[in-house]
Motif scaffolding. Structure first.
Motif, short mmCIF file in Angstrom:
data_model
loop_
_atom_site.label_atom_id
_atom_site.label_comp_id
_atom_site.label_asym_id
_atom_site.label_seq_id
_atom_site.Cartn_x
_atom_site.Cartn_y
_atom_site.Cartn_z
N TYR A 130 8.71 42.42 70.51
CA TYR A 130 9.65 41.33 70.29
C TYR A 130 9.12 40.06 70.95
CZ TYR A 130 12.81 45.10 68.97
OH TYR A 130 13.37 46.19 68.37
N GLY A 179 10.86 36.85 70.62
CA GLY A 179 11.88 35.85 70.29
C GLY A 179 11.72 34.53 71.03
N ARG A 227 10.57 30.97 69.28
CA ARG A 227 11.47 29.80 69.32
C ARG A 227 10.77 28.61 69.97
NH1 ARG A 227 15.44 32.33 70.92
NH2 ARG A 227 15.15 32.15 73.17
N GLN A 278 14.42 26.15 61.61
CA GLN A 278 14.23 27.52 61.14
C GLN A 278 13.96 27.55 59.64
OE1 GLN A 278 17.71 29.66 62.50
NE2 GLN A 278 16.78 30.13 64.49
N ALA A 335 15.67 33.67 62.24
CA ALA A 335 16.72 33.70 63.26
C ALA A 335 16.80 35.06 63.94
CB ALA A 335 18.06 33.34 62.62
N GLU A 373 13.91 35.43 66.38
CA GLU A 373 14.10 34.60 67.57
C GLU A 373 15.13 35.21 68.52
OE1 GLU A 373 14.91 30.54 66.71
OE2 GLU A 373 12.89 30.13 65.95
N ARG A 374 16.10 35.95 67.96
CA ARG A 374 17.13 36.59 68.81
C ARG A 374 16.72 37.99 69.24
NH1 ARG A 374 20.88 34.30 64.92
NH2 ARG A 374 21.16 36.37 63.98
N ASN A 375 15.47 38.37 68.96
CA ASN A 375 14.96 39.70 69.30
C ASN A 375 15.74 40.82 68.63
OD1 ASN A 375 12.76 38.96 70.85
ND2 ASN A 375 13.92 38.92 72.76
N GLN A 376 16.27 40.51 67.44
CA GLN A 376 16.96 41.54 66.66
C GLN A 376 16.05 42.12 65.57
OE1 GLN A 376 20.49 39.51 65.31
NE2 GLN A 376 21.54 39.76 67.26
N TYR A 419 16.96 39.00 78.13
CA TYR A 419 17.71 37.74 78.05
C TYR A 419 16.83 36.58 78.52
CZ TYR A 419 21.39 41.27 77.98
OH TYR A 419 22.15 42.37 77.69
#
Length: 462
Positions: free
Chosen positions: A8, A10, A14, A24, A39, A42-45, A105
């Motif tokens: 990841y 993210g 970003r 984006q 997106a 970038e949110r590590n999803q 985080y």
């Protein structure tokens, strides 16, 4: 066979997007994916795939190794260092907790680091008021010391920019030069498309994009600035190697100053500029017309004319806002600027806001008797369209009394008495000054039970 660990990136993705000045949606278009997928990454999803890493590296011409790792580790190390501060000595924090925060985080970790940095900077200010040693390095002060020690003059850069400026002129100017030598098309786009940037280099599209609200002088400067970053990296690094910087922030700030210096030198090549300055007796407005530059750009360039054997008048420069905050100062004339606090309110640089765009001249005298000649005027940044934000500042350019006769502005002020000013109230011993905001260091303030002076403070003799 062990399952491959998901990667990841993210925070790094970003940061890359923001450094490139892209939304984006724009990045998604470049990569051929949906904005929602950008997106999610970038949110590590969503983990980054090897294919996507290669696509990013190819599209934006970046080092794959720089994308693939290290930021979270560096952030975890930084967070761990912060948590070892005596401020947190009573909190039991395991090393793994810093790593978990940095990895899971990164935004929170970065926010904590910024708050801690702000705290440390406040400690610097407090320490400077009453102790000999700073708590931590001040990057702005470091950069200013580097420039001041060299009188804001870098002959090696001037030599290289003169040669490059000749080539640019033969090619047809900076825009034609960028197109011919770097394959970059220059475009102008509306401010809302620029996402807060005034200049953006788009490697993928081979474009240099400028905010269309920039005036002619600012457009030329930004084109020259991009040429400096593309072709004068080694020259700037050689100058930076002379410094012993405590922090990366100080080095980066100094590097920005050197790039701005080089851009100004490309617009106003040294020998041509110093010759014109002497011929026009340092008439800033006439020089601005001759070189297609702004009043402030000319003032900046005048502070740099200290090349051995081709020296101009040594100038100092200061820029302030209406609240008295100093946003820039350069010293080539030995003016004793205060490190902290504002300047003297009796100096005409503060009066300039009452008469915007009017040039104000003044003789000033420091408490030790040293005299300088000062030229002040307001300048405007921003604007360019209805409703666009404008920032009004005032700049002052000055020289020592012995050089003032070379300036066209001093002719009419030969017999004018100088205004007594101080460096800053805390360092000024003019006890009768009615404009004083603070008592000077080392003087005993008297009560006013029986007598009140016209000055804000009364002081004991001696």
């Amino acid at each position: 066979m062990a399952k491959e660990r998901a990667v990841y990136i993210g925070a790094r993705l970003r940061r890359l997007r923001r450094d490139l000045g892209l939304t984006q949606v724009q990045m998604a278009g470049d990569l051929g994916i949906s904005p929602s997928y950008v997106a999610l990454m970038e949110r590590n999803q969503r983990a980054i795939t090897a294919e996507m890493l290669l696509r990013l590296a190819t599209t934006y011409q970046i080092d794959l190794a720089g994308l693939g790792g290290g930021d979270e580790d560096a952030l975890a190390t930084r967070l761990g260092d912060i948590m070892r501060d005596p401020l947190f000595s009573d909190i039991d924090l395991a090393p793994m907790e810093s790593e978990d925060v940095a990895t899971g985080y990164p935004g929170v970790a970065e926010a904590l680091a910024r708050v801690y940095t702000a705290y440390r900077e406040s400690q610097i200010a407090l320490a400077d008021q009453g102790t000999e040693q700073s708590v931590a390095a001040d990057p702005v002060a470091e950069a200013r010391r580097f420039l001041t020690a060299r009188r804001n003059a870098f002959p090696s850069l001037d030599d290289q920019t003169e040669r490059l400026a000749r080539t640019m002129e033969e090619t047809g100017g900076p825009r034609a030069y960028l197109e011919k030598h770097h394959g970059l098309t220059v475009r102008r786009l509306p401010s809302d498309v620029m996402s807060g940037a005034v200049r953006r280099l788009d490697y993928h599209r081979r474009e240099l994009v400028l905010d269309e609200t920039l005036d002619a002088a600012s457009r030329t400067f930004n084109l020259c600035l991009q040429v400096a970053y593309l072709e004068l990296q080694n020259a700037m690094d050689a100058v930076l190697a002379e410094g012993d910087f405590e922090t990366d922030n100080a080095r980066n700030l100094t590097r920005r100053s050197l790039a701005n210096y080089a851009a100004g030198a490309l617009m106003m090549p040294y020998r041509a500029f110093v010759k014109a300055a002497e011929a026009r007796r340092y008439d800033l407005e006439a020089l601005a017309r001759q070189f297609g530059a702004s009043f402030e750009q000319i003032a900046h360039r005048l502070t740099t004319l200290q090349k051995p054997g081709q020296e101009g008048v040594p100038f100092f420069f200061i820029r302030v806002d209406a609240a008295g905050n100093v946003s820039k100062r350069l010293d080539g004339a030995g003016f004793p600027f205060a490190r902290h606090g504002g300047s003297c309110p009796l100096w005409s640089v503060h009066e300039a806001f009452k008469a915007p765009r009017k040039l104000i001249t003044q003789w000033i005298e420091l408490p030790d008797g040293e005299r300088f000649f000062s030229i002040a005027r307001t300048v405007t940044a921003g604007g360019g369209a209805y409703g666009a934000a404008r920032i009004e500042r005032a700049i002052a350019l000055g020289c020592a009394q012995g050089d003032a006769h070379r300036l066209i502005y001093a002719d009419a002020l030969k017999d004018i008495a100088p205004t007594p000013i101080g460096v800053t109230c805390r360092l000024c011993q003019r006890t009768a000054c009615t404009a004083r905001a603070e008592p000077p260091i080392g003087r005993q303030v008297l009560g006013d039970d029986y007598r009140r002076t016209a000055a804000p403070f009364g002081f004991a003799d001696g």
